[in-house]
Scaffold this motif. Structure first.
Motif, short mmCIF file in Angstrom:
data_model
loop_
_atom_site.label_atom_id
_atom_site.label_comp_id
_atom_site.label_asym_id
_atom_site.label_seq_id
_atom_site.Cartn_x
_atom_site.Cartn_y
_atom_site.Cartn_z
N ILE A 385 0.68 -1.34 0.07
CA ILE A 385 0.02 -0.07 -0.04
C ILE A 385 0.73 1.19 -0.09
N ALA A 386 1.83 1.28 0.83
CA ALA A 386 2.99 2.24 0.89
C ALA A 386 3.69 2.62 -0.38
N LEU A 387 3.81 1.58 -1.01
CA LEU A 387 4.66 1.75 -2.40
C LEU A 387 3.78 2.27 -3.40
N ILE A 388 2.28 1.74 -3.55
CA ILE A 388 1.25 2.32 -4.53
C ILE A 388 1.04 3.51 -4.24
N GLY A 389 0.59 3.86 -3.11
CA GLY A 389 0.14 5.14 -2.69
C GLY A 389 1.30 6.26 -2.83
#
Length: 447
Positions: A385-389
């Motif tokens: 999630i951190a990477l995508i966001g």
């Protein structure tokens, strides 16, 4: 040779050389199309097919520009300026000026944040709030690059972190696309995963305001209208009330109808009815009202044309088919190293999002690519999630084609003294994208 990288690099390099961003976008799209194997005519056909994507947004900005100029005739900006000058005091009171600068920038950040999560008007407030404040900025010798970073922070950080308003839409897109790509996540995980990247943006904002752009920068006092004559404005309690009422009606209508075109039209009609009812031909004749519309549209014509052109640029990138090949190349480089994988995934996201200019539009592309890659390398759902966001936020914060940079430029350049690339995009890129890469990478590694 990857078409996405070539297109984005050509667009960025030409923009930094002060080539007009519309020309840079067309040249970048052409370079990307040719790299992908399209002919010149095929590339231009694809480019043309994408021009209508942002046409509604472009017309919305033109209408808002006309409304922003019309507000001048109520005298509301003059009252605002006189009120601000009382706060500023004399030019010798440098300490008081510093407090006034900080107060103004703090208000700008708060209003920008509210435009994403509380009153969902996005950048619609900028043509209404910023142009009347420019003379106050000049009085304070406030560096507009600091104001640009304040606006962009407020337009991005809240919806990335807070699941309300546009934030709920953004989080929903991330959630749905991760689920569709085969990774099970919960909505409550998204704010937790994005806390560190947004903290990086906050540090970048503070550094910009209190270090990079703290020193005075002088600007000329210019009218926001093209005419050399000063706008004939005087105000009464009634005219101020009408001006405030028109703004409230415009913002409320925009929230209810979700149409900036209709809300701006309604605000203009309120002002026109007021002028006509009082027969204020000495203030706004019918001929002048036509000029008002033209000048207002010219004020935001730049952002309108860039948004239209960006639609064509994004279409060429999508049709090139090189987004997938870019990710395949990255996955071949990383091996089993999570640290290297996180860094290369964020840089890949930067290129994709800077080219398309919208985190909302690129999350589906990024999620479809990053989820299987993250699973293969062994990232947890929170880290993914951190990477995508973060990847979605990266390019949007500094892209010449993003409304998060175009909106601030449209307001701050109302008098022609703020350069889109060097005064908005470069400051936001340096102060937000670098912290986002560092903190997004750290979040992916520790989560």
């Amino acid at each position: 040779m990857n078409a996405v990288i070539i297109a984005v690099l050509v667009m960025i390099l030409l923009s930094l050389m002060r080539i007009h961003v519309v020309v840079a976008l067309i040249a970048g799209a052409l370079a990307g199309g040719l790299t992908a194997g399209f002919t010149v005519m095929e590339t231009m056909d694809i480019f043309t097919s994408g021009l209508g994507t942002n046409a509604t947004v472009a017309l919305s900005y033109a209408m808002l520009g006309a409304f922003a100029v019309a507000i001048n005739y109520t005298g509301l900006p003059d009252l605002l300026i006189k009120w601000a000058i009382k706060i500023v005091g004399s030019e010798g009171e440098s300490k008081r000026k510093s407090y006034s600068k900080a107060l103004l920038l703090f208000i700008i950040v708060i209003v920008s944040c509210m435009s994403q999560n509380v009153v969902m008007v996005h950048i619609a407030f900028i043509p209404l709030l910023i142009p009347p404040l420019l003379k106050i900025f000049n009085k304070l010798a406030l560096d507009r690059r600091g104001a640009a970073t304040a606006l962009t922070f407020g337009l991005k950080a809240p919806y990335i972190l807070i699941p309300a308003g546009y934030g709920l839409i953004f989080h929903g897109i991330v959630f749905d696309n991760m689920q569709d790509s085969g990774m099970s996540v919960e909505m409550s995980m998204i704010p937790q995963a994005m806390l560190l990247p947004v903290a990086g943006m906050l540090l970048g904002l503070l550094f910009a305001l209190f270090v990079s752009y703290r020193k005075p920068r002088n600007y000329e006092d210019r009218s926001i209208r093209e005419s050399d004559e000063e706008t004939k404005t005087s105000y009464t309690p009634l005219s101020i009330s009408v001006g405030i009422g028109a703004i409230i009606i415009t913002l409320v209508t925009q929230v209810i109808s979700e149409s900036m075109i209709f809300s701006a039209l309604l605000g203009l009609l309120v002002l026109y009815v007021y002028f006509a009812a009082l027969h204020l031909t000495d203030k706004l004749s019918l001929q002048e009202s036509e000029g008002l519309m033209t000048d207002g549209m010219k004020m935001l014509a730049f952002i309108a044309f860039v948004m239209i052109t960006a639609g064509g640029f994004a279409e060429v990138i999508r049709e090139s088919g090189h987004v997938d090949s870019l990710v395949d190349t990255v996955s071949g480089w990383v091996g089993d190293s999570q640290a290297l994988a996180a860094l290369l995934m964020l840089i890949t996201g930067l290129f994709i999002t800077m080219g398309i200019g919208s985190s909302f539009a690129t999350i589906p592309i990024i999620a479809a690519i990053f989820v299987p890659l993250a699973a293969a390398v062994g990232f947890s759902p929170m880290a993914t999630i951190a990477l995508i966001g973060t990847a979605g936020a990266l390019g949007d914060a500094g892209s010449p084609a993003s409304d998060s940079t175009l909106g601030p430029t449209a307001g701050l350049n109302a008098d022609g003294q703020h350069h889109h690339i060097w005064d908005t995009c470069v400051p936001t890129f340096l102060h937000f994208n670098i912290p986002l890469i560092v903190f997004g990478w750290f979040a992916a590694v520790i989560l």
